[in-house]
Design an enzyme around this catalytic site. Structure first.
Site, PDB file in Angstrom:
ATOM      1  N   GLY A  47      -9.318  -3.178 -20.001  1.00  0.00           N
ATOM      2  CA  GLY A  47      -9.396  -2.336 -18.814  1.00  0.00           C
ATOM      3  C   GLY A  47      -8.042  -2.400 -18.134  1.00  0.00           C
ATOM      4  O   GLY A  47      -7.017  -2.178 -18.776  1.00  0.00           O
ATOM      5  N   CYS A 100      -7.582  -7.732 -24.670  1.00  0.00           N
ATOM      6  CA  CYS A 100      -6.560  -6.925 -23.990  1.00  0.00           C
ATOM      7  C   CYS A 100      -6.450  -7.315 -22.506  1.00  0.00           C
ATOM      8  O   CYS A 100      -6.001  -8.422 -22.222  1.00  0.00           O
ATOM      9  CB  CYS A 100      -6.814  -5.444 -24.220  1.00  0.00           C
ATOM     10  SG  CYS A 100      -5.280  -4.501 -24.015  1.00  0.00           S
ATOM     11  N   HIS A 108      -8.217  -4.456 -29.412  1.00  0.00           N
ATOM     12  CA  HIS A 108      -9.600  -4.087 -29.055  1.00  0.00           C
ATOM     13  C   HIS A 108     -10.522  -4.101 -30.273  1.00  0.00           C
ATOM     14  O   HIS A 108     -10.746  -3.051 -30.880  1.00  0.00           O
ATOM     15  CB  HIS A 108      -9.617  -2.669 -28.466  1.00  0.00           C
ATOM     16  CG  HIS A 108      -9.037  -2.556 -27.106  1.00  0.00           C
ATOM     17  ND1 HIS A 108      -9.784  -2.704 -25.957  1.00  0.00           N
ATOM     18  CD2 HIS A 108      -7.770  -2.322 -26.708  1.00  0.00           C
ATOM     19  CE1 HIS A 108      -9.009  -2.551 -24.911  1.00  0.00           C
ATOM     20  NE2 HIS A 108      -7.777  -2.320 -25.331  1.00  0.00           N
ATOM     21  N   GLU A 117     -13.589  -4.169 -30.341  1.00  0.00           N
ATOM     22  CA  GLU A 117     -14.819  -3.416 -30.029  1.00  0.00           C
ATOM     23  C   GLU A 117     -14.641  -1.913 -30.265  1.00  0.00           C
ATOM     24  O   GLU A 117     -15.605  -1.161 -30.221  1.00  0.00           O
ATOM     25  CB  GLU A 117     -15.258  -3.695 -28.578  1.00  0.00           C
ATOM     26  CG  GLU A 117     -14.449  -3.030 -27.466  1.00  0.00           C
ATOM     27  CD  GLU A 117     -13.054  -3.630 -27.241  1.00  0.00           C
ATOM     28  OE1 GLU A 117     -12.630  -4.527 -28.005  1.00  0.00           O
ATOM     29  OE2 GLU A 117     -12.374  -3.177 -26.299  1.00  0.00           O
TER      30      GLU A 117
END
Ligand code: GLN
Length: 196
Positions: free
Chosen positions: A48, A79, A172, A174
């Site tokens: 984020g 991140c 990332h 995900e």
């Protein structure tokens, strides 16, 4: 194997981590307040914006509860999440949780190429195919303490590191359909030995 893992859901791409955990048949809790932590066996801090995450963790009084939680439970930061778990950040606006002995530099890959995808060796998963790593305005890990294990590197720089029950990644995992990194977290961080 854990039954239920919390995903810090104050900002960022927490829903993608939730989807990945569901795929691995792990129940998830979206953590927004200190009272959401008890009952979770581990925690993920998603990507984020670390300046925003700092403000929201302050506002929700989550600094001490997260620090206390990680004394006994595993945590993974991806991140911006890796920036938050670091010990030192090159930006005064960030208040890191200081859970792993690394220094990080925000947005280290420059503006023109602030997002890229590359295939990286995963030596900790012996004999496995390379991992498709997605970097989005990623930080760089610049210094690692003597107790920190480097699990993945890109061009000689650490991109996935572990110290005891804390895992930090600058990319990332995900955002791919490859669950191997989440699986590794689930399979290796929740044993009694890993939490010693
Ligand atoms: N650049 C962001 C930061 O510094 C991190 C980006 C991300 O999480 N994808 O917080």
């Amino acid at each position: 194997m854990p039954q239920r893992i919390g995903v810090l859901a104050l900002q960022g791409d927490f829903a993608k981590h939730q989807a990945m955990l569901r795929l691995l048949r792990i129940e998830t809790v979206l953590v927004k307040k200190p009272k959401d932590l008890p009952g979770c066996e581990g925690l993920i801090i998603p990507g984020g914006e670390s300046t925003t995450l700092t403000k929201l963790i302050q506002k929700c009084n989550m600094y001490d509860p997260i620090r206390e939680f990680t004394e006994k439970h595993p945590i993974m930061g991806t991140c911006a999440g890796a920036i938050m778990v670091a010990s030192r950040v090159d930006d005064q606006r960030i208040e890191p949780l200081q859970l792993i002995d690394i220094s990080v530099t925000r947005n280290a890959y420059g503006r023109q190429i602030d997002s890229f995808v590359t295939h990286v060796d995963v030596p900790f998963l012996k004999g496995s195919e390379r991992f498709k790593a997605v970097f989005i305005r990623a930080p760089e890990i610049r210094n690692v303490g003597s107790q920190v294990v480097v699990l993945m590197e890109l061009n000689g720089n650490p991109i996935m590191v572990q110290e005891r029950n804390v895992l930090a990644l600058t990319f990332h995992p995900e955002l791919t359909s490859d669950p191997r990194i989440h699986e590794y977290f689930i399979e290796h961080f929740f044993t009694a030995q890993a939490l010693l």
